[in-house]
Design a protein around this motif. Structure first.
Motif, mmCIF file in Angstrom:
data_model
loop_
_atom_site.group_PDB
_atom_site.id
_atom_site.type_symbol
_atom_site.label_atom_id
_atom_site.label_comp_id
_atom_site.label_asym_id
_atom_site.label_seq_id
_atom_site.Cartn_x
_atom_site.Cartn_y
_atom_site.Cartn_z
ATOM 1 N N GLY A 244 1.240 23.804 45.834
ATOM 2 C CA GLY A 244 0.720 22.991 46.925
ATOM 3 C C GLY A 244 -0.792 22.887 46.937
ATOM 4 N N GLY A 245 -1.407 22.879 45.753
ATOM 5 C CA GLY A 245 -2.852 22.763 45.672
ATOM 6 C C GLY A 245 -3.592 24.068 45.863
ATOM 7 N N GLN A 246 -2.871 25.177 46.007
ATOM 8 C CA GLN A 246 -3.492 26.478 46.201
ATOM 9 C C GLN A 246 -3.189 27.394 45.025
ATOM 10 N N ARG A 247 -4.161 28.237 44.693
ATOM 11 C CA ARG A 247 -4.025 29.162 43.579
ATOM 12 C C ARG A 247 -3.315 30.439 44.031
ATOM 13 N N CYS A 248 -2.331 30.863 43.278
ATOM 14 C CA CYS A 248 -1.646 32.124 43.546
ATOM 15 C C CYS A 248 -2.351 33.204 42.739
ATOM 16 N N GLU A 249 -2.975 34.136 43.416
ATOM 17 C CA GLU A 249 -3.813 35.110 42.743
ATOM 18 C C GLU A 249 -3.954 36.368 43.601
ATOM 19 N N GLU A 250 -4.463 37.390 42.994
ATOM 20 C CA GLU A 250 -4.790 38.625 43.700
ATOM 21 C C GLU A 250 -6.038 39.209 43.065
ATOM 22 N N GLY A 251 -7.066 39.400 43.864
ATOM 23 C CA GLY A 251 -8.309 39.963 43.347
ATOM 24 C C GLY A 251 -8.933 39.137 42.243
ATOM 25 N N GLY A 252 -8.717 37.833 42.242
ATOM 26 C CA GLY A 252 -9.264 36.959 41.220
ATOM 27 C C GLY A 252 -8.389 36.812 39.998
ATOM 28 N N THR A 253 -7.265 37.513 39.948
ATOM 29 C CA THR A 253 -6.341 37.410 38.817
ATOM 30 C C THR A 253 -5.169 36.527 39.208
ATOM 31 N N TRP A 254 -4.887 35.543 38.379
ATOM 32 C CA TRP A 254 -3.809 34.603 38.660
ATOM 33 C C TRP A 254 -2.446 35.228 38.393
ATOM 34 N N ARG A 255 -1.428 34.659 39.047
ATOM 35 C CA ARG A 255 -0.035 35.007 38.788
ATOM 36 C C ARG A 255 0.809 33.739 38.849
ATOM 37 N N ILE A 256 1.994 33.762 38.269
ATOM 38 C CA ILE A 256 2.918 32.662 38.491
ATOM 39 C C ILE A 256 3.314 32.694 39.962
ATOM 40 N N CYS A 257 3.283 31.552 40.620
ATOM 41 C CA CYS A 257 3.581 31.505 42.052
ATOM 42 C C CYS A 257 5.049 31.836 42.310
ATOM 43 N N GLN A 258 5.287 32.421 43.459
ATOM 44 C CA GLN A 258 6.656 32.723 43.862
ATOM 45 C C GLN A 258 7.513 31.466 43.835
ATOM 46 N N ALA A 259 6.965 30.337 44.258
ATOM 47 C CA ALA A 259 7.725 29.085 44.302
ATOM 48 C C ALA A 259 8.036 28.539 42.918
ATOM 49 N N ASN A 260 7.342 29.034 41.892
ATOM 50 C CA ASN A 260 7.506 28.497 40.541
ATOM 51 C C ASN A 260 8.336 29.386 39.629
ATOM 52 N N ARG A 261 8.549 30.632 40.030
ATOM 53 C CA ARG A 261 9.208 31.587 39.153
ATOM 54 C C ARG A 261 10.730 31.556 39.346
ATOM 55 N N SER A 262 11.418 32.235 38.434
ATOM 56 C CA SER A 262 12.876 32.283 38.493
ATOM 57 C C SER A 262 13.325 33.272 39.556
ATOM 58 N N THR A 263 13.917 32.749 40.622
ATOM 59 C CA THR A 263 14.382 33.557 41.745
ATOM 60 C C THR A 263 15.805 33.146 42.091
ATOM 61 N N VAL A 264 16.414 33.872 43.014
ATOM 62 C CA VAL A 264 17.754 33.511 43.475
ATOM 63 C C VAL A 264 17.744 32.106 44.053
ATOM 64 N N ALA A 265 16.669 31.744 44.762
ATOM 65 C CA ALA A 265 16.576 30.417 45.373
ATOM 66 C C ALA A 265 16.434 29.318 44.337
ATOM 67 N N CYS A 266 15.775 29.617 43.228
ATOM 68 C CA CYS A 266 15.582 28.614 42.173
ATOM 69 C C CYS A 266 15.499 29.323 40.831
#
Length: 302
Positions: A244-266
């Motif tokens: 949604g136009g926002q970066r998924c990150e922690e402490g400046g380190t990127w991660r694959i977003c929860q909405a984009n990764r393989s989960t039960v929902a998707c």
């Protein structure tokens, strides 16, 4: 277990921000004004809010040959998408690459199976071809040098039938301890592909959800963008770390977003549900990302 199946134009300058210390996960937004005015807040995993920082640190600038999220619309706008079926392409990969292959198949662009018989000399098909390193040569994740050796063998065997040849690392292949050696060997391989008159598409290494494992992957992305400015680069890392136009990150380190990764929902089509140390792609997202990959192939082969 890996399951074999038939098989984004330039992204905007990404801004990596420093997250509040101790936050488990933040999704940051840019400040409201360029001079660092009032910033928005985003929910944290503990139910509270985490202020978006007022100062941001730019990441590696990208050039006109980097295909990011805008490549999805770029592919949709192409008048003749079937041009990618008119020249030989081979893409070698592991499971995240299989997610992309499955996504391409879902939008009508199947990668023909490339396996051990092809590696031994059976010709590649005209158009798109793809293969998992485990199938092709029994190479598991965590063996980047062996994967590049398999790409060399494919080049020697099929260069007369290929216009585009490329591969992507798995997320277990890119580590701090041997990053310099892997990059040096990668640069040699790319030079060999080009010297054979074949085009190369770079793929930035996939991220996982656990940010502890992602710094070397981000380093390789920056190195690719700095080193191969004249080549087509498919910036998977930038695409999958945005939601949604926002970066998924922690402490400046990127991660694959929860909405984009393989989960039960998707879930991923064939890779199962991820733990935090994995980075497979939700099937519907893979369809979008595959469009950008196809756009990168089209650019490289035109």
């Amino acid at each position: 277990m890996l399951v074999r199946s038939s098989r984004a134009l330039v992204s905007a300058l990404a801004l990596a921000t420093l997250a509040a210390a101790g936050a488990a996960c933040t999704i940051t937004t840019a400040p409201a004004s360029p001079d660092g005015g009032t910033a928005t807040t985003t929910p944290g995993q503990d139910g509270g809010t985490t202020p978006a920082p007022t100062n941001t640190t730019p990441t590696t600038p990208v050039g006109p040959n980097v295909v990011g999220a805008a490549g999805i619309a770029g592919w949709d706008a192409l008048a003749d998408k079937d041009v990618v079926k008119s020249f030989g392409t081979l893409y070698l990969h592991q499971s995240v690459g299989q997610d992309l292959e499955d996504g391409a198949d879902a939008v009508g662009y199947k990668f023909e199976y490339y396996g051990p018989d092809n590696q031994a000399g059976q010709p590649t098909a005209m158009g798109l071809n793809g293969g998992i390193f485990t199938d092709v040569a029994g190479i598991a994740n965590g063996a980047p040098m062996e994967k590049m050796a398999a790409v060399r063998k494919a080049l020697a065997t099929h260069k007369s039938r290929l216009k585009v040849l490329f591969f992507s690392f798995g997320y277990a292949d890119v580590r701090d301890e041997d990053l310099g050696a892997v990059e040096a060997e990668y640069a040699k391989l790319v030079a060999e592909v080009k010297a054979a008159g074949v085009r190369f598409v770079h793929v930035t290494p996939p991220l996982v959800y656990s940010v502890a494992e992602n710094p070397p992957k981000m380093k390789m992305r920056s190195w690719m963008i700095d080193t191969f400015k004249d080549d087509t680069i498919f910036d998977l890392q930038d695409i999958e770390s945005m939601d949604g136009g926002q970066r998924c990150e922690e402490g400046g380190t990127w991660r694959i977003c929860q909405a984009n990764r393989s989960t039960v929902a998707c879930p991923s089509k064939g890779q199962g549900i991820d733990e935090d140390g994995a980075g497979h792609i939700c099937a519907s997202k893979a369809q979008s990302y595959a469009k950008a990959l196809l756009f990168a192939i089209q650019r490289a082969g035109r």
